[in-house]
Design a protein around this motif. Structure first.
Motif, PDB file in Angstrom:
ATOM      1  N   GLU A   1       0.826  -1.217   0.000  1.00 14.10           N
ATOM      2  CA  GLU A   1       0.000   0.000   0.000  1.00 14.10           C
ATOM      3  C   GLU A   1       0.858   1.264   0.000  1.00 14.10           C
ATOM      4  O   GLU A   1       0.566   2.211  -0.718  1.00 14.10           O
ATOM      5  N   PHE A   2       1.909   1.270   0.810  1.00 11.71           N
ATOM      6  CA  PHE A   2       2.777   2.449   0.844  1.00 11.71           C
ATOM      7  C   PHE A   2       3.481   2.639  -0.499  1.00 11.71           C
ATOM      8  O   PHE A   2       3.558   3.754  -1.009  1.00 11.71           O
ATOM      9  N   SER A   3       3.980   1.559  -1.081  1.00  5.94           N
ATOM     10  CA  SER A   3       4.686   1.698  -2.359  1.00  5.94           C
ATOM     11  C   SER A   3       3.730   2.120  -3.471  1.00  5.94           C
ATOM     12  O   SER A   3       4.104   2.893  -4.362  1.00  5.94           O
ATOM     13  N   SER A   4       2.499   1.650  -3.423  1.00  8.16           N
ATOM     14  CA  SER A   4       1.505   2.053  -4.419  1.00  8.16           C
ATOM     15  C   SER A   4       1.218   3.553  -4.310  1.00  8.16           C
ATOM     16  O   SER A   4       1.141   4.260  -5.322  1.00  8.16           O
ATOM     17  N   ALA A   5       1.063   4.042  -3.081  1.00 14.68           N
ATOM     18  CA  ALA A   5       0.816   5.470  -2.876  1.00 14.68           C
ATOM     19  C   ALA A   5       2.017   6.295  -3.344  1.00 14.68           C
ATOM     20  O   ALA A   5       1.853   7.338  -3.991  1.00 14.68           O
ATOM     21  N   MET A   6       3.221   5.811  -3.041  1.00 19.38           N
ATOM     22  CA  MET A   6       4.423   6.527  -3.480  1.00 19.38           C
ATOM     23  C   MET A   6       4.502   6.543  -5.004  1.00 19.38           C
ATOM     24  O   MET A   6       4.784   7.597  -5.599  1.00 19.38           O
ATOM     25  N   ALA A   7       4.239   5.415  -5.632  1.00 15.40           N
ATOM     26  CA  ALA A   7       4.291   5.333  -7.097  1.00 15.40           C
ATOM     27  C   ALA A   7       3.282   6.292  -7.722  1.00 15.40           C
ATOM     28  O   ALA A   7       3.561   6.923  -8.750  1.00 15.40           O
ATOM     29  N   ASN A   8       2.127   6.400  -7.093  1.00 16.46           N
ATOM     30  CA  ASN A   8       1.083   7.306  -7.552  1.00 16.46           C
ATOM     31  C   ASN A   8       1.636   8.733  -7.680  1.00 16.46           C
ATOM     32  O   ASN A   8       1.393   9.418  -8.678  1.00 16.46           O
ATOM     33  N   LEU A   9       2.371   9.180  -6.672  1.00 17.60           N
ATOM     34  CA  LEU A   9       2.905  10.542  -6.677  1.00 17.60           C
ATOM     35  C   LEU A   9       4.132  10.672  -7.567  1.00 17.60           C
ATOM     36  O   LEU A   9       4.316  11.692  -8.236  1.00 17.60           O
ATOM     37  N   ILE A  10       4.962   9.639  -7.603  1.00 18.59           N
ATOM     38  CA  ILE A  10       6.154   9.671  -8.468  1.00 18.59           C
ATOM     39  C   ILE A  10       5.735   9.718  -9.936  1.00 18.59           C
ATOM     40  O   ILE A  10       6.311  10.460 -10.733  1.00 18.59           O
ATOM     41  N   ASP A  11       4.704   8.937 -10.275  1.00 21.42           N
ATOM     42  CA  ASP A  11       4.224   8.897 -11.657  1.00 21.42           C
ATOM     43  C   ASP A  11       3.493  10.164 -12.072  1.00 21.42           C
ATOM     44  O   ASP A  11       3.344  10.425 -13.265  1.00 21.42           O
ATOM     45  N   ASP A  12       3.014  10.931 -11.096  1.00 26.28           N
ATOM     46  CA  ASP A  12       2.247  12.135 -11.403  1.00 26.28           C
ATOM     47  C   ASP A  12       2.671  13.271 -10.469  1.00 26.28           C
ATOM     48  O   ASP A  12       1.962  13.625  -9.534  1.00 26.28           O
TER      49      ASP A  12
END
Length: 154
Positions: free
Chosen positions: A102-113
């Motif tokens: 969950e944490f990595s998904s949230a981080m990826a969300n912000l890194i990707d956008d």
């Protein structure tokens, strides 16, 4: 970020565990462990990051998320304790189950956008000012006192 106490055995042991894990995973050259910092150092770190991770579960209210949001940074935190009261999920940050996925998904969300991260940071700042500033607290306290006083008169 700045709550490390070297006098507490569990703090020292946990830091050693994290360092060992970073070494084992081959990322120790990409991680800087900061156990204590000044306000100025904290402000520099906040100015340079995309977002702030706040990982304690069932933590008390906590000042870290508010400091991060005041610095225009979205916060990724556990969906328990104080962050549930201070973070608007999907607006000023993300509230996650305490899992790496969950944490990595949230981080990826912000890194990707990064644009979204910036927008969430602006919303985070607005939210802190509107909901947690000294002025807001003062107005709420005054309102409660007036209500109590009126209740005694009735």
């Amino acid at each position: 970020m700045c709550g490390f106490d070297k006098r507490l055995k569990e703090n020292v042991e946990y830091l050693d565990e994290l360092k060992d894990l970073a070494e084992k995973e081959g990322v120790s050259d990409k991680i800087k462990f900061i156990t204590s910092c000044s306000t100025d150092e904290r402000n520099v770190l906040l100015s340079e990051c995309l977002c702030v991770l706040y990982t304690p579960e069932n933590e008390h209210f906590g000042i870290v998320p508010l400091e991060a949001m005041a610095a225009y940074k979205p916060v990724i935190a556990c969906n328990s304790g104080g962050p549930v009261e201070s973070i608007k999920n999907g607006v000023t940050g993300f509230l996650c189950d305490p899992t790496p996925q969950e944490f990595s998904s949230a981080m990826a969300n912000l890194i990707d956008d990064p644009q979204r991260a910036e927008e969430m940071g602006r919303e985070a700042r607005r939210h802190v000012v509107e909901s947690f500033s000294t002025k807001t607290f003062g107005k709420r306290l005054n309102s409660y006192l007036v209500d109590i006083h009126r209740g005694k008169e009735d």
